[in-house]
Motif scaffolding. Structure first.
Motif, PDB file in Angstrom:
ATOM      1  N   UNK A  15     -16.874 -12.770 -31.933  1.00  0.00           N
ATOM      2  CA  UNK A  15     -15.998 -13.732 -32.608  1.00  0.00           C
ATOM      3  C   UNK A  15     -15.462 -13.126 -33.901  1.00  0.00           C
ATOM      4  N   UNK A  16     -16.312 -12.367 -34.596  1.00  0.00           N
ATOM      5  CA  UNK A  16     -15.844 -11.681 -35.799  1.00  0.00           C
ATOM      6  C   UNK A  16     -14.705 -10.734 -35.439  1.00  0.00           C
ATOM      7  N   UNK A  17     -14.851 -10.028 -34.299  1.00  0.00           N
ATOM      8  CA  UNK A  17     -13.791  -9.138 -33.856  1.00  0.00           C
ATOM      9  C   UNK A  17     -12.502  -9.872 -33.548  1.00  0.00           C
ATOM     10  N   UNK A  18     -12.606 -11.007 -32.839  1.00  0.00           N
ATOM     11  CA  UNK A  18     -11.412 -11.763 -32.469  1.00  0.00           C
ATOM     12  C   UNK A  18     -10.725 -12.341 -33.702  1.00  0.00           C
ATOM     13  N   UNK A  19     -11.520 -12.908 -34.630  1.00  0.00           N
ATOM     14  CA  UNK A  19     -10.934 -13.487 -35.842  1.00  0.00           C
ATOM     15  C   UNK A  19     -10.318 -12.396 -36.706  1.00  0.00           C
ATOM     16  N   UNK A  20     -10.998 -11.250 -36.798  1.00  0.00           N
ATOM     17  CA  UNK A  20     -10.459 -10.139 -37.583  1.00  0.00           C
ATOM     18  C   UNK A  20      -9.125  -9.674 -37.023  1.00  0.00           C
ATOM     19  N   UNK A  21      -9.026  -9.633 -35.688  1.00  0.00           N
ATOM     20  CA  UNK A  21      -7.768  -9.216 -35.059  1.00  0.00           C
ATOM     21  C   UNK A  21      -6.642 -10.183 -35.402  1.00  0.00           C
ATOM     22  N   UNK A  22      -6.929 -11.493 -35.359  1.00  0.00           N
ATOM     23  CA  UNK A  22      -5.906 -12.488 -35.684  1.00  0.00           C
ATOM     24  C   UNK A  22      -5.477 -12.379 -37.139  1.00  0.00           C
ATOM     25  N   UNK A  23      -6.462 -12.240 -38.042  1.00  0.00           N
ATOM     26  CA  UNK A  23      -6.128 -12.120 -39.463  1.00  0.00           C
ATOM     27  C   UNK A  23      -5.338 -10.847 -39.738  1.00  0.00           C
ATOM     28  N   UNK A  24      -5.752  -9.744 -39.111  1.00  0.00           N
ATOM     29  CA  UNK A  24      -5.040  -8.489 -39.305  1.00  0.00           C
ATOM     30  C   UNK A  24      -3.612  -8.587 -38.784  1.00  0.00           C
ATOM     31  N   UNK A  25      -3.448  -9.187 -37.622  1.00  0.00           N
ATOM     32  CA  UNK A  25      -2.114  -9.302 -37.035  1.00  0.00           C
ATOM     33  C   UNK A  25      -1.182 -10.090 -37.946  1.00  0.00           C
ATOM     34  N   UNK A  26      -1.641 -11.256 -38.389  1.00  0.00           N
ATOM     35  CA  UNK A  26      -0.782 -12.079 -39.244  1.00  0.00           C
ATOM     36  C   UNK A  26      -0.564 -11.423 -40.598  1.00  0.00           C
ATOM     37  N   UNK A  27      -1.559 -10.688 -41.081  1.00  0.00           N
ATOM     38  CA  UNK A  27      -1.371  -9.946 -42.318  1.00  0.00           C
ATOM     39  C   UNK A  27      -0.329  -8.858 -42.178  1.00  0.00           C
ATOM     40  N   UNK A  28      -0.354  -8.141 -41.052  1.00  0.00           N
ATOM     41  CA  UNK A  28       0.640  -7.099 -40.807  1.00  0.00           C
ATOM     42  C   UNK A  28       2.035  -7.697 -40.711  1.00  0.00           C
TER      43      UNK A  28
END
Length: 546
Positions: free
Chosen positions: A379-392
């Motif tokens: 879940x940490x991986x999935x949430x990190x991916x979402x946060x990174x994507x929107x940050x990018x």
């Protein structure tokens, strides 16, 4: 949820479970296949239903789906692990397959309400089933992976996991694509989708009864006094054992990169000019799972009778090369899709040995807890991916990689006198000002356009054509043609985009994201390279011990 049974003797175990062609494994494969199919089909169908009924905008729906599906994995991780060990895993699998029937019945109710007098309530009832299917998966997955060592001998675990993952991702492909195709074909009659999903849930539940009764792994395990306390301890235990740490970290990155790439492909479809619709995008998203479905059994057979960790490194190298290829040829659709399939293929090489390692090294009486702890890390991986994507995306818009459109022009203000839809999307408008001639944009749809199966296939794979794109503000009702609206337009490439908003409401800023997906693919390749560097030493150190 479980009863005690005498343990099977070694000879009985080998006689019943000694090959992949045993009723336990076949029952698990069918039950898991249909569970994964319904997960993705409900996910896609609920998203499209919310968009088509205007319960949510397209961007809001795409953003909300992962949250609804993955939130239960974090909420119920401790309870899911405890149940998987405290009671018979077979009974847990049967229970959640029966629960799946109830969940799809709720989806059927939501589709009915949405098209029969309750257009605001119905979509949210259907959306709730995405959360419920996430809950289903949160409990089903620990039991599914935990039961593998109980129904297959150790020398068949790699092959069994390869086949299990292959069919799981084949189900993901078919579920993702079918959710789009069914939403496309049965627009306005989504009740049919609910009936299909309910029927598949019944078949899957019947298949789960093929799994023989088995004893609980730890029948005296007490319920944790602090609901989230054990998960912290289990995660620490995972990371204290080198083999389990390698498996947990590697699987978490798999979850991360899949979530990141899914968002990148959606962005790719949205940034096309003309923009891909959900149906075409779902097919491209599904091609990743097609590759995993091919790579997973290959990894299982190449592993033979043991856990072949070197395949993890080979998979990571292949993923890097395929990601670079996708980024390089992102404007060549045929090559792009081939690269995306290759990404999935090498992901299968990467993930199968890690799942097998986790199952093999986790303590027998606590496999459910260990897998649930791994899910918590995921879940940490999935949430990190979402946060990174929107940050990018935010940074790309802020610093000009995705520039704001500056050539917007006001077109007309007046009464919306005609609005034509095709598969729930506006394709033609006509606005008549109080003093002046009418203004129109788009193209009126032809009768039964792209509704047959052959036409749908052609629609998915045909090249994009320059045409007008219509964007409607959320407060414009699709069934009213007397609204006061303001119309503006801007041009990207050869395509004219029209924004229709209620009179006096300023249009929201629009951005040209055409160049962004290429950098997202290159970024994913760079992150995979970093993971490869981190995994080389532990893989080479551990491979001889497993």
């Amino acid at each position: 949820m479980g009863t005690m049974h005498e343990p099977e003797s070694p000879s009985t175990f080998l006689r019943i479970h000694g090959t992949l062609a045993n009723r336990n494994f076949i029952g698990l494969l069918v039950a898991q296949f249909l569970a994964a199919f319904n997960d993705q089909a409900i996910h896609a169908a609920a998203m499209f239903f919310a968009i088509n009924t205007q319960a949510l905008t397209e961007r809001a729906a795409i953003s909300l789906m992962p949250i609804l599906f993955y939130a239960p994995w974090a909420i119920f991780c401790t309870v899911a692990g405890w149940l998987a060990d405290r009671y018979s895993k077979r009974n847990a699998l049967v229970f959640w397959k029966l629960a799946e029937i109830a969940i799809t019945a709720v989806a059927l109710l939501g589709f009915y309400l949405g098209r029969n007098g309750h257009p605001e309530l119905g979509p949210w009832v259907v959306l709730s089933t995405v959360f419920l299917m996430g809950t289903h998966s949160a409990f089903f997955v620990p039991a599914k992976y935990g039961v593998m060592p109980e129904i297959l001998p150790p020398h068949l675990l790699s092959k069994g996991n390869g086949l299990l993952e292959s069919l799981s991702f084949l189900a993901v492909i078919l579920g993702t694509v079918s959710g789009g195709v069914l939403s496309y074909l049965f627009l306005g009659n989504e009740l049919v989708i609910g009936v299909i999903l309910l029927g598949l849930a019944v078949v899957g539940a019947l298949a789960s009864f093929l799994i023989r009764k088995m004893q609980a792994a730890n029948p005296t395990l007490p319920f944790p006094p602090y609901i989230y306390g054990p998960i912290v301890g289990n995660v620490k235990e995972l990371f204290a054992v080198p083999a389990l740490r390698l498996a947990a970290q590697g699987i978490a990155f798999f979850t991360f990169v899949v979530a990141f790439m899914r968002a990148a492909v959606y962005m790719l479809g949205e940034s096309q000019n003309p923009r891909w619709d959900e149906l075409k995008t779902s097919v491209v998203v599904g091609s990743v799972a097609l590759g995993i479905g091919l790579g997973s059994p290959a990894a299982g057979w190449l592993s033979g009778r043991h856990v072949e960790l070197r395949l993890v490194l080979l998979g990571a190298v292949g993923m890097i090369l395929a990601l670079v290829g996708a980024a390089t040829f992102i404007d060549e659709v045929a090559i792009l899709v081939s690269c995306i399939v290759a990404i999935g293929f090498f992901t299968g090489f990467y993930i199968v040995p890690l799942f097998t390692l986790l199952q093999h090294k986790a303590p027998k009486e606590r496999k459910g807890e260990m897998i649930a702890a791994s899910n918590a890390v995921n879940i940490v991986g999935a949430i990190s991916a979402s946060l990174l994507f929107f940050g990018v995306v935010f940074l790309a818009q802020k610093f000009g990689l995705s520039p704001e459109v500056t050539n917007r022009q006001a077109v007309v203000s007046g009464k919306l006198t005609d609005l034509e839809l095709l598969h729930g999307r506006p394709v033609y408008f006509e606005v008549t000002p109080e003093n002046g001639s009418r203004v129109e944009g788009g193209r009126k749809p032809r009768p039964q356009e792209a509704r047959s199966f052959e036409q749908v296939v052609k629609h998915i794979f045909e090249g994009g054509r320059s045409r007008d794109i219509l964007e409607l503000h959320k407060d414009i009702a699709l069934d009213r043609k007397d609204q006061d609206v303001d119309v503006s337009k801007y041009v990207i490439g050869e395509v004219t985009h029209y924004d229709l908003v209620p009179a006096g409401v300023p249009p929201t800023p629009d951005y040209d994201n055409h160049h962004l997906p290429r950098f997202l693919f290159f970024g994913a390749a760079a992150m995979t390279l970093a993971i490869l560097v981190l995994l080389v030493r532990p893989v080479l150190r551990l491979r001889k011990s497993v």
